[in-house]
Design an enzyme around this catalytic site. Structure first.
Site, PDB file in Angstrom:
ATOM      1  N   CYS A 162      38.639  45.853  48.110  1.00 17.82           N
ATOM      2  CA  CYS A 162      38.551  44.396  48.059  1.00 17.82           C
ATOM      3  C   CYS A 162      37.636  43.795  49.123  1.00 17.82           C
ATOM      4  O   CYS A 162      37.386  42.589  49.120  1.00 17.82           O
ATOM      5  CB  CYS A 162      39.945  43.788  48.191  1.00 17.82           C
ATOM      6  SG  CYS A 162      41.143  44.538  47.079  1.00 17.82           S
ATOM      7  N   HIS A 331      41.494  37.547  41.562  1.00 16.31           N
ATOM      8  CA  HIS A 331      41.007  38.487  42.574  1.00 16.31           C
ATOM      9  C   HIS A 331      39.943  39.379  41.937  1.00 16.31           C
ATOM     10  O   HIS A 331      40.246  40.227  41.105  1.00 16.31           O
ATOM     11  CB  HIS A 331      42.185  39.319  43.072  1.00 16.31           C
ATOM     12  CG  HIS A 331      41.883  40.151  44.287  1.00 16.31           C
ATOM     13  ND1 HIS A 331      40.599  40.481  44.681  1.00 16.31           N
ATOM     14  CD2 HIS A 331      42.718  40.732  45.193  1.00 16.31           C
ATOM     15  CE1 HIS A 331      40.661  41.218  45.773  1.00 16.31           C
ATOM     16  NE2 HIS A 331      41.933  41.378  46.103  1.00 16.31           N
TER      17      HIS A 331
END
Length: 402
Positions: A162, A331
């Site tokens: 991420c 996300h």
């Protein structure tokens, strides 16, 4: 060292298929998360995501290109074209020889993996397309962007879950700041919204079935998104000499490793990255007005991030604004920091703070100003963009209004 500015920005994500659409959606607090639409979605427990809808690849790319471009590459090329067009740069001669591409992605060609596993294991085929490997490899997007725009300098892909795009943009920033190149194209892209991609994330049991509500006491998990954010980072003097429009200045970064756990975040690791970015930028902590949070909507991430911010900023934390735009676009995993950088640019350039939507109940462990539900007008001189990844890998960027 050289000053580095952003002279071009491009995106495609669940909120919009370009930068103006995306910023308008952020200002309005619009939610791009909805029901997923792809094969076998009925077999999933998680059926929502920040999916790019209304996008027809065949209207943009020809058959030969589509045989080489996974969806994450398609997103990269669309966002890259917007960013480079806005920058006004022409990559030829010495500029082309030294300019390059640094992109972030966590999964690369996940849709290509998924389609071809199906072909072999479910349909029983013994052959796959000869371009499967070049289509799914993580560096495909960076390579195609470099080929399309004649970028012959340092070009590579960063894959740190991420934090991938923040790590990538940090590297591009350092390349320009050091004088190695006058301009770099950078950002990130991800497209994991296919059956296998979502099924894998389901196994972690960190996904919400209804909404992404960062920092809200009743939050119940993250929501995946997809898309790309691409930027042109340019030497300040080079940009000024040609009269380029400057969106913001990148002034520092820091990277850290928790060295603790593969999935649980560490307050200390996050705090080291945040304080390191302030030190690299040479700025006082009370000069920061806005933080774009990692803010995934999971219990562990949100409270850890808030604790890290409180530790670094002390009493100034009460005067900071910190929001998570993941509440709107989901996300984007390896591409998330790139799309979220747009919120930092909007704060610095337009004086508009993107909200954290879906906020319903205060959480005593997230007692910061998270700009709940509605955008806010405010003058901001310095902004930070946080990214904290599985594996305990952290990257924070610092930007300044110009």
């Amino acid at each position: 060292m050289n000053r580095v500015v952003i002279t071009g920005a491009g995106t495609i994500n669940a909120l919009g298929q370009d930068v103006p659409q995306t910023l308008e959606a952020m200002r309005e607090g619009r939610c791009g998360i909805g029901e997923l639409e792809f094969r076998d979605v009925d077999r999933l427990s998680i059926k929502i995501g920040g999916q790019v809808k209304g996008f027809d690849p065949e209207a943009v790319f020809n058959r030969q290109q589509l045989s080489l471009y996974d969806r994450f590459t398609q997103f990269t090329l669309i966002a890259g074209a917007e960013a480079i067009a806005q920058s006004g740069l022409r990559f030829d001669g010495e500029l082309a020889a030294r300019a390059g591409v640094v992109l972030g992605t966590a999964g690369g060609g996940v849709s290509t993996w998924d389609d071809n596993y199906r072909s072999v294991y479910e349909d029983g085929k013994n052959r796959v397309h000869p371009f499967v490997v070049p289509k799914l490899m993580n560096n495909a997007a960076a390579s195609h962007l470099s080929m399309q725009w004649n970028l012959k300098g340092p070009s590579f892909t960063v894959s740190t879950a991420c934090a991938s795009s923040n790590h990538a943009m940090a590297q591009a920033f350092q390349i320009v700041r050091s004088g190695m190149s006058k301009a770099m194209v950078t950002g990130g892209s991800e497209s994991m919204l296919c059956f296998g991609g979502v099924k894998a994330w389901e196994g972690l049991r960190v996904m919400s079935r209804d909404a992404c509500r960062p920092f809200s006491a009743n939050r119940n998990g993250m929501v995946q998104g997809e898309g790309a954010g691409i930027f042109v980072f340019e030497d300040y003097d080079h940009a000024r000499a040609r009269g380029a429009e400057i969106l913001a200045e990148v002034i520092g970064y820091a990277m850290s490793s928790d060295a603790a756990d593969i999935v649980m975040p560490s307050k200390q690791g996050a705090a080291r990255a945040i304080s390191g970015a302030l030190a690299d930028a040479g700025i006082a902590r009370d000069s920061v007005g806005y933080i774009n949070a990692h803010g995934t909507g999971t219990a562990a991430n949100d409270k850890t991030e808030c604790a890290a911010v409180a530790d670094v900023f002390g009493t100034h934390a009460d005067r900071l604004m910190m929001s998570s735009t993941k509440s709107m676009h989901g996300h984007l995993i390896g591409g998330t920091g790139a799309v979220e950088l747009l919120a930092c640019i909007m704060a610095l350039r337009d004086g508009v703070i993107a909200p954290t939507i879906g906020y319903e109940e205060p959480d005593p462990e997230c007692a910061l100003d998270v700009v709940p539900n509605e955008a806010r007008d405010a003058r901001v001189d310095v902004a930070l963009s946080n990214a904290f990844a599985f594996g305990g890998l952290n990257a924070v960027l610092a930007l300044r209004r110009v």
